[in-house]
Motif scaffolding. Structure first.
Motif, PDB file in Angstrom:
ATOM      1  N   GLN A   1       2.631   6.390  -6.924  1.00  0.00           N
ATOM      2  CA  GLN A   1       1.597   7.246  -7.715  1.00  0.00           C
ATOM      3  C   GLN A   1       1.726   8.692  -7.316  1.00  0.00           C
ATOM      4  N   ALA A   2       2.219   9.210  -6.347  1.00  0.00           N
ATOM      5  CA  ALA A   2       2.697  10.505  -6.024  1.00  0.00           C
ATOM      6  C   ALA A   2       3.682  10.906  -6.817  1.00  0.00           C
TER       7      ALA A   2
ATOM      8  N   THR B   1       0.824  -1.299  -0.049  1.00  0.00           N
ATOM      9  CA  THR B   1      -0.053  -0.007   0.023  1.00  0.00           C
ATOM     10  C   THR B   1       0.734   1.173  -0.199  1.00  0.00           C
TER      11      THR B   1
ATOM     12  N   ASP C   1       1.453  13.036   0.853  1.00  0.00           N
ATOM     13  CA  ASP C   1       0.640  11.755   0.082  1.00  0.00           C
ATOM     14  C   ASP C   1      -0.194  10.557   0.770  1.00  0.00           C
ATOM     15  N   VAL C   2       0.889  10.330   1.882  1.00  0.00           N
ATOM     16  CA  VAL C   2       0.472   9.034   2.584  1.00  0.00           C
ATOM     17  C   VAL C   2       0.940   9.281   4.190  1.00  0.00           C
TER      18      VAL C   2
ATOM     19  N   THR D   1      -6.930   3.493   4.722  1.00  0.00           N
ATOM     20  CA  THR D   1      -6.651   1.716   4.625  1.00  0.00           C
ATOM     21  C   THR D   1      -5.975   1.400   5.813  1.00  0.00           C
TER      22      THR D   1
ATOM     23  N   ALA E   1       1.005   3.959  -3.026  1.00  0.00           N
ATOM     24  CA  ALA E   1       0.898   5.504  -2.831  1.00  0.00           C
ATOM     25  C   ALA E   1       2.057   6.358  -3.237  1.00  0.00           C
TER      26      ALA E   1
ATOM     27  N   GLY F   1      -9.471  11.960   1.197  1.00  0.00           N
ATOM     28  CA  GLY F   1      -8.147  10.792   1.376  1.00  0.00           C
ATOM     29  C   GLY F   1      -8.947   9.541   1.484  1.00  0.00           C
ATOM     30  N   ARG F   2      -8.141   8.569   1.450  1.00  0.00           N
ATOM     31  CA  ARG F   2      -8.882   7.157   1.519  1.00  0.00           C
ATOM     32  C   ARG F   2      -8.003   6.569   2.967  1.00  0.00           C
TER      33      ARG F   2
ATOM     34  N   ARG G   1      -3.682  12.618   1.333  1.00  0.00           N
ATOM     35  CA  ARG G   1      -4.372  11.983   0.264  1.00  0.00           C
ATOM     36  C   ARG G   1      -4.821  10.470   0.743  1.00  0.00           C
ATOM     37  N   GLU G   2      -3.843   9.821   1.516  1.00  0.00           N
ATOM     38  CA  GLU G   2      -4.042   8.563   1.997  1.00  0.00           C
ATOM     39  C   GLU G   2      -3.599   8.282   3.389  1.00  0.00           C
TER      40      GLU G   2
END
Ligand code: 6PG
Length: 256
Positions: free
Chosen positions: A34-35, A27, A145-146, A239, A31, A236-237, A198-199
């Protein structure tokens, strides 16, 4: 491994510690990659405590997707008021497990200076460093971003502990706190920063965390007694990466 999803919340339950660490690594890698692909760099805030170490050690090795660590900025969700080489230092743990093994430029590692004399001084210096690194406009909040977080059996996350003033802080980016358990003097990011991410990835394991996970994910509850419920990033998500023991209260509560 089983996965449940509800809106922007994902719950991933792993059968064993290695699977938990591998899933969490995956995960985080996704992330970060992707960022970098989207914005040319990735900002991650690392968690302290014991659980993340196995994930950091996996991130330090080759993996998929590969990470261009020269494009990663690393900060921390919280820190104890101890020097970086102290056994209780969250930065010290991350440096040993990850940062000393990957080519993140030193100027891109933004640690909380736990060697400063007070938590207020350390929190203020950290907030200033983040504002500078993100080139924040006055009154704005850094967007990670995470953000990786753990939780305690009392439902705390980062160093946001039940029934503490830090839960109500919405102006400052970071604040000094007095924790109910040693090490008591700590610095933590505040909810506005954590919820701008964002996550958010919440990693926890062990039967002692099952109650907190159940309270955190229940329909009803409050942030005052279970601070991790305050992690609700609107854009954001979230997880959750759990082992079976930490997830053991979810089925009875009808949570998937
Ligand atoms: C800290 C952490 C804290 C941690 C939880 C879980 O500084 O201790 O930020 O929030 O994530 O207490 O810790 P364990 O992973 O050791 O269970």
């Amino acid at each position: 491994m089983s996965t449940g999803a509800d809106g922007d919340r994902r719950i991933v339950v792993a059968a064993d510690p290695d699977t938990l660490a591998a899933a969490t690594e995956g995960t985080l890698r996704a992330a970060i990659a992707q960022a970098i692909a989207a914005r040319g760099r990735a900002w991650i805030a690392l968690a302290g405590g014991r659980t993340p170490r196995a994930v950091y050690e996996r991130l330090a090795r080759a993996g998929t997707p590969t990470i261009d660590w020269t494009k990663v900025h690393v900060a921390f969700g919280d820190e104890r008021l101890v020097p970086p080489d102290h056994a209780d230092s969250n930065y010290g743990m991350a440096r040993a497990a990850l940062l000393s093994r990957v080519p993140v430029p030193e100027a891109q590692v933004h640690r909380i200076h736990g060697e400063l004399p007070t938590t207020a001084a350390a929190a203020g210096a950290y907030a200033d460093a983040l504002a500078d690194a993100f080139t924040l406009a006055p009154g704005s909040v850094p967007v990670f971003d995470v953000v990786l977080l753990g939780i305690g059996a009392d439902g705390h996350t980062a160093s946001l502990f039940p029934a503490t003033p830090a839960l109500l802080e919405h102006a400052r980016l970071a604040i000094g706190v007095t924790a109910p358990a040693a090490p008591v003097e700590r610095v933590t990011l505040t909810f506005p920063v954590l919820n701008a991410a964002r996550e958010v990835v919440i990693l926890t394991a062990g039967a002692d965390k099952a109650g907190a996970v159940g309270r955190a994910l229940a329909d009803d509850g409050d942030v005052e007694t279970c601070p991790v419920r305050g992690i609700q990033p609107p854009g954001g998500r979230v997880t959750w990466h759990l082992d079976r023991a930490a997830a053991s209260a979810l089925a009875a509560a009808g949570i998937e």
